[in-house]
Design a protein around this motif. Sequence first.
Motif, PDB file in Angstrom:
ATOM      1  N   GLY A   1       0.838  -1.192   0.000  1.00 12.16           N
ATOM      2  CA  GLY A   1       0.000   0.000   0.000  1.00 12.16           C
ATOM      3  C   GLY A   1       0.871   1.239   0.000  1.00 12.16           C
ATOM      4  N   ARG A   2       1.981   1.174  -0.751  1.00 15.71           N
ATOM      5  CA  ARG A   2       2.959   2.271  -0.730  1.00 15.71           C
ATOM      6  C   ARG A   2       2.566   3.364  -1.721  1.00 15.71           C
ATOM      7  N   PRO A   3       2.667   4.640  -1.320  1.00 13.64           N
ATOM      8  CA  PRO A   3       2.363   5.717  -2.260  1.00 13.64           C
ATOM      9  C   PRO A   3       3.223   5.596  -3.522  1.00 13.64           C
TER      10      PRO A   3
ATOM     11  N   VAL B   1      17.182   0.145  12.375  1.00 17.08           N
ATOM     12  CA  VAL B   1      16.640   1.288  11.618  1.00 17.08           C
ATOM     13  C   VAL B   1      17.185   1.198  10.194  1.00 17.08           C
ATOM     14  N   GLU B   2      16.498   1.866   9.263  1.00 20.43           N
ATOM     15  CA  GLU B   2      16.847   1.759   7.854  1.00 20.43           C
ATOM     16  C   GLU B   2      18.184   2.434   7.544  1.00 20.43           C
ATOM     17  N   SER B   3      18.602   2.267   6.284  1.00 15.31           N
ATOM     18  CA  SER B   3      19.898   2.814   5.864  1.00 15.31           C
ATOM     19  C   SER B   3      19.870   4.342   5.808  1.00 15.31           C
TER      20      SER B   3
ATOM     21  N   ARG C   1       3.670  10.331   6.858  1.00 20.70           N
ATOM     22  CA  ARG C   1       3.643   9.828   8.230  1.00 20.70           C
ATOM     23  C   ARG C   1       4.162   8.399   8.145  1.00 20.70           C
ATOM     24  N   HIS C   2       4.942   8.000   9.092  1.00 19.58           N
ATOM     25  CA  HIS C   2       5.770   6.829   8.914  1.00 19.58           C
ATOM     26  C   HIS C   2       5.991   6.157  10.245  1.00 19.58           C
ATOM     27  N   TYR C   3       6.326   4.914  10.192  1.00 16.84           N
ATOM     28  CA  TYR C   3       6.801   4.212  11.388  1.00 16.84           C
ATOM     29  C   TYR C   3       5.775   4.255  12.519  1.00 16.84           C
TER      30      TYR C   3
HETATM   31 MG    MG Z   1       9.906   1.896   4.799  1.00 11.45          MG
END
Ligand code: MG
Length: 347
Positions: free
Chosen positions: A60-62, A182-184, A234-236
Amino acid sequence: MGKTRIITINAQNPEGEKIREAAEIIKRGGLVAFPTETVYGLGGNALDEHAAERIYSAKGRPQDNPLIVHIQSIDDLENIVEGIPKEAERLMKVFWPGPLTILFRKKPVIPAGTTAGLDTVAVRMPAHRVALELIKAAGVPIAAPSANISGKPSPTCAEDVYEDLYGKIDMILDGGTCPVGVESTVLDLSGPAPLILRPGGLTKEELENILGHVEIDPGLMPGEKPRSPGQKYRHYAPRARMTVVEGPLELQVGKIVELAKSLEKSGKKVGIMATAQTRHLYPHMTVFSVGDRNAPLTISSNLFSILRKFDRMGVDEILAESISKDGLGLAVMNRLNKAAGYNIIKA
Ligand code: MG
Ligand code: AMP
């Protein structure tokens, strides 16, 4: 899609047969979630537009949020990008494989579907045996965003992936928990100074050791327009409402206790995200330590799993301490502040 196969794999010494099965799925245009040192990735063939479409739809990613392309050797880079800057060469020598993503101009083999129509492509080489061997066996670069439903906390173990994507993808390779959590770090070298578009697992200080001065995208501040498309969402975010408390540590603790008491009085279920140093200061409350303030890797590696734990417990309000923005703390505070929708108060 029907069932998702879940395969346990040895993270240090992945079984060849399991890697080959997963690689077959990627070659056929299917989707495999796999562990990296940062978070679990949702992988598809980066050269296949349809695989990219499937990734966006499963998450469901933009549509305007480009995917990071993962490679297994620096030699693979020249097949997919145009012009490798000198600084990139130095960085790759030192930090690849590792949690550093670098932007390049893309070659036409990378379809627009993978980069959300941009003429740049973000590339990294993950420091995880399962990821590296999967890319190698697939024989193609693998596009892989985090393997979660868009907007939710990123997945740091196979159970998190299962919770979000079961039935929507072909396979989950369960290689245990992700060490960084956490991501790169996403880095743009195209401007006058190296620019961090997203703080992450490789610190600004580490980059500065090699490059001299490095800047942080001013667009990462609340209310500004970030350069990296993904950073505007908005994330995480956990289901619960979340508040981050800043200020001197004793005052943070005092403020959180005060807020927790008043929220509990109004019938809310409150969860507190504390640290090893402060956990004991919240007696009779629902409190978890996210890690040790003197060892930020313990904090980054637990952050998302604690947010998910609060959701599973049905907490209504999360109150989180803040930590110093030095080193990995920059990425940790970026994720916490975004998870809270920038609901930050000063103690
Ligand atoms: Mg992500
Ligand atoms: P995720 O896949 O969830 O780790 O998110 C990938 C991040 O990398 C997002 O913040 C994207 O906006 C960013 N990104 C990927 N490709 C590009 C690109 N070509 N230019 C700028 N940012 C990018």
